[in-house]
Design a protein around this motif. Structure first.
Motif, PDB file in Angstrom:
ATOM      1  N   PHE B 103       5.658  -4.879   6.331  1.00 30.15           N
ATOM      2  CA  PHE B 103       6.676  -5.931   6.520  1.00 30.15           C
ATOM      3  C   PHE B 103       6.706  -6.476   7.955  1.00 30.15           C
ATOM      4  O   PHE B 103       6.741  -7.669   8.160  1.00 30.15           O
ATOM      5  CB  PHE B 103       8.092  -5.476   6.138  1.00 30.15           C
ATOM      6  N   ASN B 104       6.768  -5.536   8.934  1.00 37.00           N
ATOM      7  CA  ASN B 104       6.829  -5.932  10.349  1.00 37.00           C
ATOM      8  C   ASN B 104       7.946  -6.924  10.645  1.00 37.00           C
ATOM      9  O   ASN B 104       7.774  -7.828  11.438  1.00 37.00           O
ATOM     10  CB  ASN B 104       5.484  -6.522  10.810  1.00 37.00           C
ATOM     11  N   LEU B 105       9.091  -6.714  10.018  1.00 37.04           N
ATOM     12  CA  LEU B 105      10.261  -7.490  10.423  1.00 37.04           C
ATOM     13  C   LEU B 105      10.706  -6.990  11.789  1.00 37.04           C
ATOM     14  O   LEU B 105      10.392  -5.870  12.185  1.00 37.04           O
ATOM     15  CB  LEU B 105      11.388  -7.333   9.399  1.00 37.04           C
ATOM     16  N   PHE B 106      11.452  -7.833  12.511  1.00 35.48           N
ATOM     17  CA  PHE B 106      11.932  -7.428  13.832  1.00 35.48           C
ATOM     18  C   PHE B 106      13.245  -6.682  13.648  1.00 35.48           C
ATOM     19  O   PHE B 106      14.264  -7.289  13.312  1.00 35.48           O
ATOM     20  CB  PHE B 106      12.096  -8.660  14.727  1.00 35.48           C
ATOM     21  N   PRO B 107      13.274  -5.373  13.881  1.00 34.58           N
ATOM     22  CA  PRO B 107      14.440  -4.575  13.498  1.00 34.58           C
ATOM     23  C   PRO B 107      15.676  -4.857  14.342  1.00 34.58           C
ATOM     24  O   PRO B 107      16.780  -4.525  13.934  1.00 34.58           O
ATOM     25  CB  PRO B 107      13.965  -3.129  13.701  1.00 34.58           C
ATOM     26  N   GLY B 156      12.941  -1.689   0.724  1.00 34.99           N
ATOM     27  CA  GLY B 156      11.590  -2.159   1.028  1.00 34.99           C
ATOM     28  C   GLY B 156      11.268  -3.492   0.370  1.00 34.99           C
ATOM     29  O   GLY B 156      10.720  -4.398   0.997  1.00 34.99           O
ATOM     30  N   GLY B 157      11.644  -3.609  -0.896  1.00 40.17           N
ATOM     31  CA  GLY B 157      11.357  -4.843  -1.621  1.00 40.17           C
ATOM     32  C   GLY B 157      12.082  -6.033  -1.009  1.00 40.17           C
ATOM     33  O   GLY B 157      11.517  -7.117  -0.859  1.00 40.17           O
ATOM     34  N   GLN B 158      13.347  -5.785  -0.631  1.00 40.46           N
ATOM     35  CA  GLN B 158      14.113  -6.856   0.014  1.00 40.46           C
ATOM     36  C   GLN B 158      13.483  -7.245   1.349  1.00 40.46           C
ATOM     37  O   GLN B 158      13.367  -8.428   1.673  1.00 40.46           O
ATOM     38  CB  GLN B 158      15.556  -6.404   0.233  1.00 40.46           C
ATOM     39  N   GLN B 159      13.056  -6.234   2.103  1.00 38.80           N
ATOM     40  CA  GLN B 159      12.449  -6.527   3.403  1.00 38.80           C
ATOM     41  C   GLN B 159      11.193  -7.367   3.240  1.00 38.80           C
ATOM     42  O   GLN B 159      10.945  -8.305   3.994  1.00 38.80           O
ATOM     43  CB  GLN B 159      12.088  -5.231   4.130  1.00 38.80           C
ATOM     44  N   GLN B 160      10.383  -7.031   2.218  1.00 34.84           N
ATOM     45  CA  GLN B 160       9.146  -7.775   2.044  1.00 34.84           C
ATOM     46  C   GLN B 160       9.447  -9.206   1.623  1.00 34.84           C
ATOM     47  O   GLN B 160       8.753 -10.136   2.032  1.00 34.84           O
ATOM     48  CB  GLN B 160       8.232  -7.060   1.037  1.00 34.84           C
TER      49      GLN B 160
END
Lengths: 370, 259
Positions: B103-107, B156-160
């Motif tokens: 995902f590599n979202l910015f936490p 995880g699914g939401q993040q993706q």
């Protein structure tokens, strides 16, 4: 086989967690007296602490003298804090001329307001206040403290001293070493060989030299190297030395934070088209700095305490000015009070920094690592 | 060779290929990861790349937006040829969206801020406009109600899905998916695949490294099989799954479909 299978038709409703607050008695029972051995150990330790602390408290508080103005007022068996209150002005201002001390007061007040404004999250205009604190305030503070402009009487830095000098050194050291440390940490991780080499050499040089040596070099050696007509202020030289010295430590602390950020964060930034400085400033540094807040504040605290080393090059900081007071013929024999008070002053500032850092850590802990 | 000028980033008319790769070679040290890759992707084409781990499929799509540098060969994306010039690389990246395995979202940023960051800083949009676009795409991946949350508070699914929205906010011409469902719990794979299928049906050019063969059968125009850094076989899904020609492909398919 069939009798092994089972299924549930009614779901268990969520219940409240059992009460875990048990008050003072409950806490004591759970933590200090949960069994015969622990009870004995607790009693012994508490007794030992009381035995140690009692004479100290007696000396500092119960038998101490607080009121008065001369040595004759020291009548009790304990500490005589009159020594401190009689010298309080010089402890705060050093040798700063009395007529000009209002200028120091203004700088103190401005600094207190700025720090409070930046530290309290609710207050608005953070960006502008921060900008003023970094750009405007140092100029105003310099003009007020050193004078020489707008008809203000000039006060040379050798007349600065006491708490005021300690705060000047600590503030400049903290405000200067953090950004420099960030740049050095980034430089050390750079792919450009020249930038990397310069950063590594800078960090390893300043980190490998004792601070006392740095201060000696700044005050004694440097004038030998620069041409005679160039005059550097002694305080300025010490400030630069302290800033460089601590920026090297800061760089290594921050580098630790940078290394903890996964490669994916940088790649996500790249894939979105963000440039190097955008990725660094918007994605990497906010996360890395947050991770190493304890290390950064640890360095700040060490820096604050080590400002007292400037006494070896003849600058009279808080500790040095108190030491100087000990040789006053009217006040011989009050060194314990002096040192205890100096320790208390340093502790108050360091503890405040520590508490604030813990508050900030809790406040920033809104996101969880993915 | 297509010579695009710097100002004209969206020259690709439908006739021109979106991505053109010629004789691409790449080494990690002495290890030859990509060998003589030739690949042309038309505008609107949906391609699934599969192959055993270590076959170079991730490396290949990471070369397309220069997350990995190649040593030989040419890559042209939307008419712009990839060079080492960072300006040109960033110009290409603006047209290429990427979704990562992890995902590599910015936490440290909220979902909304994640979606607005590059719009504001790369496209120089005003915040209000960026947020409008962000909500539009968050709506499409059905996660707009979580916009004020931090990534760590999502599944995880939401993040993706947020990561897909974040990439789409830049309005890219191509989307690259690097094993987008491999790090997800089984019950969350479907929600991400549904979003990807919808995207494919809207005509987005997509390159997708995945082991989801169901997805490949549903949406892919072409399936590419890679092994040891080479393209072994490429064919439309019906032909690829029913009538694979190479023995390696047959072996791979029997391994992943066999259970």
């Amino acid at each position: 086989m069939n009798d092994q299978s089972a299924y549930r038709t009614d779901m268990i409703a969520a219940r409240q967690a059992p009460d875990q607050r048990r008050g003072v008695v409950g806490w004591l029972r759970a933590n200090l007296f949960n069994g015969p051995v622990n009870s004995v150990v607790s009693v012994v330790v508490i007794g030992f602490l009381a035995w140690c602390l009692w004479p100290f408290l007696k000396w500092t508080l119960f038998d101490a003298d607080f009121l008065g103005s001369t040595r004759a007022d020291c009548t009790g068996d304990g500490a005589c804090w009159v020594f401190i209150s009689a010298r309080f002005e010089s402890i705060v201002y050093g040798f700063y001329p009395e007529a000009a001390r209002w200028r120091v007061d203004i700088v103190f007040a401005m600094m207190a307001i700025l720090v409070a404004w930046l530290a309290i999250p609710r207050l608005p205009y953070k960006r502008w206040v921060g900008l003023f604190a970094l750009v405007g305030f140092p100029v105003v503070a310099w003009i007020l403290l050193s004078g020489g402009y707008f008809g203000l009487e000039s006060v040379p830095t050798r007349a600065w001293g006491g708490l005021m000098l300690t705060l000047v050194i600590a503030t400049v050291g903290i405000v200067g070493s953090l950004p420099l440390g960030v740049l050095l940490a980034l430089g050390r991780r750079s792919k450009m060989p020249f930038v990397k080499a310069v950063s590594v050499i800078f960090i390893e040089f300043w980190r490998g030299v004792p601070l006392i040596t740095v201060l000696f070099m700044a005050s004694v050696m440097l004038p030998l190297f620069v041409p005679g007509n160039v005059e550097f202020d002694k305080l300025l030289r010490a400030l630069i030395g302290i800033m460089f010295f601590w920026s090297a430590y800061m760089a290594e602390v921050i580098r630790g934070g940078l290394q903890a950020i996964g490669r994916g964060q940088n790649e996500a930034g790249q894939a979105l088209g963000l440039g190097y400085w955008q990725r660094t400033g918007l994605i990497i540094l906010p996360q890395a700095l947050k991770l190493v807040i304890p290390g950064i504040v640890n360095t700040f605290i060490a820096l604050f305490k080590d400002t007292s080393l400037v006494l070896i090059i003849g600058l009279f900081d808080l500790l040095a000015i108190i030491r100087a007071g000990l040789t006053d013929a009217n006040w011989l024999g009050f060194s314990t009070e002096g040192y205890v008070f100096a320790a208390l002053m340093f502790w108050v500032f360091c503890f405040a920094m520590s508490r604030y850092s813990q508050y900030i850590e809790r406040r920033l802990n809104t996101s969880y690592r993915t | 060779m297509n010579e695009a000028t710097a100002s004209d980033t969206r020259t690709g008319d439908d006739a021109k290929p979106m991505i053109e790769i010629e004789q691409l070679n790449k080494w990690y040290g002495d290890f030859h990861v990509l060998r003589d890759i030739d690949l042309t992707v038309a505008k609107g084409e949906r391609i699934v790349i599969c192959g055993p781990s270590g076959s170079g499929k991730s490396t290949l799509i990471r070369c397309m937006n220069h997350l990995e540098a190649h040593q030989q060969g040419a890559i042209t994306v939307n008419g712009i040829e990839m060079t080492r010039d960072i300006k040109r690389i960033e110009q290409i990246r603006r047209n290429v969206g990427m979704v990562f395995q992890h995902f590599n979202l910015f936490p440290h940023l909220t979902v909304l801020e994640n979606c607005c960051l590059s719009q504001i800083w790369v496209q120089k949009k005003p915040r209000a406009e960026a947020e409008k676009t962000a909500f539009e795409y968050l709506e499409r991946v059905q996660i707009a109600d979580q916009a004020r949350k931090y990534p760590g508070q999502l599944s995880g699914g939401q993040q993706q899905r947020v990561a897909i929205a974040r990439a789409l906010c830049m309005r890219p011409e191509v989307m690259l998916f690097d094993e987008p469902t491999s790090a997800l719990d089984p019950e969350m794979i479907k929600e991400v695949l549904d979003v990807m299928i919808e995207l494919a049906q809207e005509g987005m050019t997509m390159l997708c490294v995945t082991h989801e063969m169901g997805f490949a059968k549903t949406v892919a125009d072409r399936v590419i099989f890679m092994d040891q850094g080479q393209i072994i076989e490429q064919a439309p899904p019906a032909e690829f799954f029913n009538n694979p020609r190479s023995d390696r492909t047959k072996l791979f398919l029997s391994q992943i479909l066999g259970h």
